[in-house]
Motif scaffolding. Sequence first.
Motif, short mmCIF file in Angstrom:
data_model
loop_
_atom_site.label_atom_id
_atom_site.label_comp_id
_atom_site.label_asym_id
_atom_site.label_seq_id
_atom_site.Cartn_x
_atom_site.Cartn_y
_atom_site.Cartn_z
N LYS A 63 -5.06 1.50 3.26
CA LYS A 63 -6.28 2.03 3.88
C LYS A 63 -6.29 3.56 3.85
CE LYS A 63 -6.85 -1.92 6.99
NZ LYS A 63 -6.95 -2.38 8.41
N HIS A 64 -5.18 4.17 3.47
CA HIS A 64 -5.06 5.63 3.50
C HIS A 64 -4.61 6.13 2.13
CE1 HIS A 64 -3.66 9.64 4.78
NE2 HIS A 64 -4.36 9.45 5.89
N LYS A 65 -5.07 7.31 1.77
CA LYS A 65 -4.67 7.89 0.50
C LYS A 65 -3.16 8.05 0.44
CE LYS A 65 -5.03 9.75 -3.52
NZ LYS A 65 -5.54 9.03 -4.70
N TRP A 66 -2.58 7.72 -0.72
CA TRP A 66 -1.13 7.74 -0.84
C TRP A 66 -0.74 8.26 -2.22
CZ3 TRP A 66 1.68 4.33 -4.19
CH2 TRP A 66 0.87 3.42 -4.89
N GLU A 67 0.56 8.51 -2.38
CA GLU A 67 1.09 9.02 -3.64
C GLU A 67 2.43 8.35 -3.92
OE1 GLU A 67 1.51 13.48 -5.05
OE2 GLU A 67 3.26 12.93 -3.85
N LYS A 68 2.63 7.97 -5.16
CA LYS A 68 3.93 7.46 -5.58
C LYS A 68 4.67 8.57 -6.31
CE LYS A 68 6.37 3.73 -7.90
NZ LYS A 68 6.25 2.38 -8.49
#
Length: 480
Positions: A306-311
């Motif tokens: 539900k939230h912007k994320w980064e790998k």
Amino acid sequence: MLTLATLVFFASHAAARYTADWTSLDSRPLPTWYDEAKVGIFVHWGVFSVPAFESEWFWWRWQGQQPPEQICVDYMKKNYPPDFTYPDFAPGFHAQFFNPGDWADIFKASGAKYVVLTAKHHEGFTNWGSPFSWNWNSVDTGPHRDLVGELGEAVRNRSLHYGLYNSLYEWFNPLYLIDKKNGFKSQQYVTNKLLPELFKMVVRCVSKHFLCRSQDQTGFLLTLCDKQLLPCASFPRYEPELIWSDGDWEAPDSYWNSTQFLAWLYNDSPVKDTIVTNDRWGAGCYCKHGGYYNCEDKYTPGQLPKHKWEKCQSVDKQSWGYRRNMKTSELMDLPTIIKDLVETVALGGNYLLNVGPTPDGMIPVVFEERLRGIGAWLDVNGEAIYGSKPWRIQRENASLPVWYTSKGKSVYAFITAKPSKPLVELLEPKTSTATKVTILGNTNPLSWAPVRPNGGLVVLLPELPQSPSQVWTIKLDGVQ
């Protein structure tokens, strides 16, 4: 009246200020450039690149953890004199072949839209002339160069965004160890080292007058008012567009003064409108607070968050920093990287791929080969990556695994393995008489037929071009 109301709305929105608490800070919209960028390059470079053994945690595993890692102890006994210390590695970090323009050209060719360099890792060595890291920085010793500034200029000259990784803690900093011994009830390290250094990294001029004048808006600066800072002209202005914080897990965010720093960063810093931050600002903040979420290294959520994320991922699966003894079998190959990127973007994330340069300033050829391979794939398929959004369905398993993204009225289906026959079945899209199907890299429309009245289609593929990435993209227009 409508125009006036609109102006009042935007003026009040622009004037809104964030307070030093997570409820307020987490309400800040993420600057749009970051979500649109999708692909970034991570660079781990420092004194740890000199021993180049085991990982960038070499110093800790040799002399910090108890018991020490025997392989590190044996490595030092075999290759260095008994009195050799970790700081003795610093002169070997000479970077004599470092050409920031060459690096920036490689990063540009990779298709990345932003670059994040280690300004300081857990060893405490800064890749810029920090006045708060005397004689343990790249200007005073080793390269005798401002590595942060030089790469930043080259990257920005190629229209890439520039970010800096900064470790909050330092393994062996005496001030930090005092605070740690005190159960983090004291803040000598934060007051005298961390915060002044963070400010100097962001802005060019942090004078006593500015600090004291601004104390009502950034109260935590009050503790810095009595400090004699060096002349503003002595240091460059980095103004990073991203701060990748790390090394926070031993202490709560209240010890680091994280919310106060972020309130200043979002309200009054020279990058307040463009700065992006992650979620590593204190124990318990992972996946809960911050601009976007990393959650953990190499994080893969499995479903749409539900939230912007980064790998953050590393080409070398064993280390983030350069290793002289890395093997081909320990590296991610190009098809694996592309599939990882596609999955990440389909699930709404950004993909930050790490490389570790050598101590003399070269990006190993095998890393460059991977980066240029990604760029070649993005030259054809980037339309489905940059600026895209997750579709209503992110993945399906029909005749073969397929991932989806969307942009505007187009839907993109990534085929992550070469089909055994020229027919590909996509069950999720709902077609219409206006449906048009193409494959990126070829503008000719593809023949297709519906699977059932309420959705699905079978696509007749052309002869697929040979691709080292083994991932192709079908573009669907006029579908739901």
